[in-house]
Design an enzyme around this catalytic site. Structure first.
Site, PDB file in Angstrom:
ATOM      1  CB  CYS A  10      -1.006  -0.010   1.146  1.00  0.00           C
ATOM      2  SG  CYS A  10      -0.300   0.165   2.800  1.00  0.00           S
ATOM      3  CG  HIS A  41      -4.861   0.953   3.392  1.00  0.00           C
ATOM      4  ND1 HIS A  41      -3.968   0.403   2.500  1.00  0.00           N
ATOM      5  CD2 HIS A  41      -5.877   1.452   2.624  1.00  0.00           C
ATOM      6  CE1 HIS A  41      -4.426   0.542   1.267  1.00  0.00           C
ATOM      7  NE2 HIS A  41      -5.569   1.178   1.323  1.00  0.00           N
ATOM      8  CG  ASP A  52      -6.376   2.992  -1.667  1.00  0.00           C
ATOM      9  OD1 ASP A  52      -5.228   2.757  -2.088  1.00  0.00           O
ATOM     10  OD2 ASP A  52      -6.854   2.436  -0.671  1.00  0.00           O
ATOM     11  CG  ASN A  68     -16.849   6.521  11.386  1.00  0.00           C
ATOM     12  OD1 ASN A  68     -16.391   6.350  12.511  1.00  0.00           O
ATOM     13  ND2 ASN A  68     -17.746   7.445  11.113  1.00  0.00           N
ATOM     14  CD  GLU A  75     -14.790   6.556  16.831  1.00  0.00           C
ATOM     15  OE1 GLU A  75     -15.972   6.216  17.046  1.00  0.00           O
ATOM     16  OE2 GLU A  75     -14.186   6.293  15.776  1.00  0.00           O
ATOM     17  CD  GLU A  95     -19.141   7.858  15.926  1.00  0.00           C
ATOM     18  OE1 GLU A  95     -18.970   6.776  15.333  1.00  0.00           O
ATOM     19  OE2 GLU A  95     -19.791   7.963  16.991  1.00  0.00           O
TER      20      GLU A  95
END
Length: 692
Positions: free
Chosen positions: A277, A334, A357, A397, A446, A451
């Protein structure tokens, strides 16, 4: 008066003047190539085969892209004459003096801020006023047009000069790896100004299915590069490999920059072996910056790979709490990219940073690519916007959920771990080598109402089939004491404490498994598997320890980003059968590598003067290291070098001095990496201040 057609004989590209004005003077190009940015005038001095004879000589200029340029495809641009004496005029055209002064003139070319990026030819058509016949000649064969973050009308405009210097002009950077509890950093040479890099990027731009009409779109080019940096669909740049076997290519951990990869790809025109990655992200960042799109590398720790698009990372167990094969996974980290651009294809308000990505994970519209997806949309849970919102949202998430099979196709939730995905999201700070935490750009804190609302909105757009757990009071408190990291080869000692907070005795069970894992969750080898059952009296505590010897895991850790991961699942049994409470722990112990020393006598050097660079390394093991290699890349200094390293005795020191000659001024970095079959991913760097 000559009847001979007026033909372009030569062209001075005025590269110094144009390079400075267009912020492209760092590009290392062949003499016949000019690199400019769209939406900004550039100047050329054109010399003809004879003296001009205006107004008898009638000239028309055009820009062409590709073999068969057509206006309908936006690959042929007419450049109307502009009055050289006038002020503001249409944004596209040419200016030149029509006073006859010999066989040359200075031509000013004005391009639009939405012109296609890529390789263009400037051509001229000549005819005499008394004739209908036009004769074409090429003025400039190789004009490379880039996006323009300095132009407020460009879709990639950045008003902050410090940001432009970092995300467009900086040819070195930092990438982050490890775990949320132990963050490591590595230098990376992007090398977007190297000649072979721009050659490779232009080659990639013309590959695949990207239409000429879409060369003007930062969104389309970013998505195109996301697909072409991996080799899965279109014979792109890099082959992904997470097998641990790299003998027929390069171990992903051995790369220290993008230059060597893109140079090899352009020269051989075949995918380079191998990448993971951070390598995909480094190469994609290079391609984007080279074409003028602001970009950065981003590391997400505890990054989820949600294969079934339900925003949960599901761990499955049989009736006896034995782990089953899971398609979902959590990566220790990642790395992907953020790109800066407007989003004219989306409602207003979703411009700015976009997640992108190139690592091949899941297909998007039948192609292995991902993004771009606005960070603002991810944060708000608006995952239906283009592109690939559900997958990226889950990466940052998602929720870990543990499920026990109670019938062939029926499951019950035994544990939910909220707030365990998407931690310490990291990128290099602007103008500094320090880490910047950008988690708040991707998600709300969080547990906050914002959220929870974001997750509720996102859940509307995904499928969810399993029933959720009904909360109950806890009977025990579970605590884990596991080191963040150890020096590679040292023993790992972990302990787990279970304390009763109930008024009655309870039957408790706990299973502890340790595995050598790749950073993406793939299993390399199991090291430890033990379980215990015991009765815990009211208020009593019990501690269970697991010791993992260095000699157990060291032979299994060939890759830089292998770590030892501990998986713990336990619970409290109900007197009549079943489970009253479950608890779990899974986290990694990072294996710290020794440092590589890179030094020079003085960091202040001059262009064209020789500099001695010494690379030194001490074997940390009580055993001999086999022969290995050094890979060295340097910004405007060494390009890329590979040197053999002999075997290094136990606890012995290796040192190698090389001579380099800086070719570009400014702040430049040399990055070195050591690798052998026993130890790799050992890296160091030095910064030089190069003057003229």
């Amino acid at each position: 008066m000559s009847s001979e057609p007026l033909i372009s004989a030569s062209c001075d590209l005025l590269k110094v003047e144009n390079g400075k004005a267009h912020h492209t003077d760092d590009y290392d190009t062949v003499s016949a190539r000019l690199v400019v940015r769209r939406g900004q005038v550039f100047r050329l001095r054109v010399t003809f085969n004879r003296d001009t004879n205006f107004p008898t000589d009638d000239l028309k200029f055009e820009l062409h892209m590709g073999r068969s340029p057509r206006t309908v495809h936006k690959s042929r641009i007419y450049l109307p004459d502009m009055d050289p004496r006038a002020g503001d005029q249409p944004s596209v055209g040419v200016k030149y003096s029509r006073i006859n002064t010999g066989n040359s003139l200075v031509l000013e070319v004005f391009t639009s801020s939405d012109m296609g990026a890529g390789q263009w030819r400037l051509v001229m058509y000549h005819r005499r006023r008394t004739s209908r016949r036009r004769v074409m000649s090429v003025v400039a064969e190789d004009v490379v047009v880039l996006f323009n973050p300095w132009n407020k009308d460009d879709d990639v405009y950045m008003k902050n000069d410090e940001w432009r210097n970092e995300y467009v002009m900086n040819d070195t950077g930092r990438q982050y790896y490890g775990s949320a509890r132990r963050i490591g950093g590595m230098d990376w040479y992007f090398g977007q100004f190297e000649k072979e890099v721009l050659d490779a990027v232009l080659h990639i731009l013309d590959m695949g299915s990207l239409r000429y009409r879409d060369h003007n779109s930062a969104v389309a080019i970013a998505r195109h590069f996301s697909a072409l940096v991996n080799s899965n669909d279109d014979n792109g740049v890099l082959v992904g490999n997470w097998s641990g076997e790299y003998d027929d290519g390069t171990n992903p951990s051995d790369w220290v920059g993008s230059y060597a990869i893109l140079k090899q790809y352009f020269e051989k025109k075949e995918p380079v072996q191998y990448g993971q990655c951070w390598v995909f992200a480094g190469v994609l960042c290079t391609a984007l910056r080279a074409i003028g799109i602001p970009a950065r590398c981003v590391t997400n720790f505890e990054s989820a790979h949600d294969t079934d698009a339900n925003l949960t990372i599901d761990y499955m167990y049989d009736k006896n709490d034995k782990s089953l094969d899971n398609d979902d996974s959590i990566w220790n980290f990642h790395v992907w990219n953020d790109v800066w651009m407007a989003r004219p294809d989306l409602p207003k308000g979703f411009g700015g940073w976009q997640a992108l990505d190139a690592t091949p994970q899941e297909e998007s519209s039948g192609v292995m690519r991902c993004g771009p997806m606005p960070l603002d949309a991810i944060k708000q849970g608006l995952i239906y916007h283009n592109y690939d919102g559900p997958f990226i949202y889950a990466e940052v998430n998602g929720t870990k959920r543990h499920w026990r099979r109670i019938a062939d196709d029926k499951w019950e939730e035994i544990l939910s771990e909220e707030g365990s995905v998407g931690k310490n999201m990291s990128t290099k700070r602007v103008g500094s080598d320090l880490r910047e935490d950008i988690t708040s750009q991707y998600k709300f804190a969080e547990g906050t109402p914002q959220e929870k609302l974001s997750f509720k909105i996102a859940r509307k757009y995904v499928k969810f089939t399993k029933s959720e757990r009904v909360a109950s009071a806890d009977a025990v408190k579970f605590e884990a004491d596991v080191p963040d990291s150890v020096a590679i080869g040292e023993d790992i000692v972990a302990s787990f404490k279970i304390t009763s907070i109930d008024s009655v005795a309870r039957e408790v069970y706990i299973g502890i498994v340790a595995k050598v894992m790749q950073y993406n969750g793939a299993i390399v080898s199991k090291l430890h598997d033990d379980s215990s059952n015991f009765t815990l009296a009211a208020g009593e505590s019990k501690t269970i320890k697991a010791t993992l010897k260095g000699s157990m895991y060291l032979p299994k850790t060939r890759s830089t980003n292998n770590s030892v991961k501990l998986f713990v699942l336990g619970g409290v049994k109900k007197p009549a059968g079943g489970v009253l409470q479950s608890f779990a722990f899974n986290d990694s112990v990072e294996l710290d590598k020794p440092a590589l020393s890179v030094s020079v006598a003085s960091t202040r050097v001059k262009v064209g003067e020789s500099v001695e660079v010494t690379v030194a390394f001490t074997n940390p093991f009580s055993q001999k290291l086999p022969a290995g290699k050094l890979r060295i890349e340097g910004s405007g200094i060494v390009g890329v070098l590979e040197l053999s390293v002999p075997s290094i005795g136990a606890k012995a020191k290796f040192s190698k001095t090389i001579t380099v000659v800086p070719k570009r001024f400014g702040t430049r970095m040399i990055i070195a990496g050591y690798a052998s079959t026993v130890l790799n991913g050992v890296q160091g760097s030095v910064i030089l201040n190069v003057s003229t």
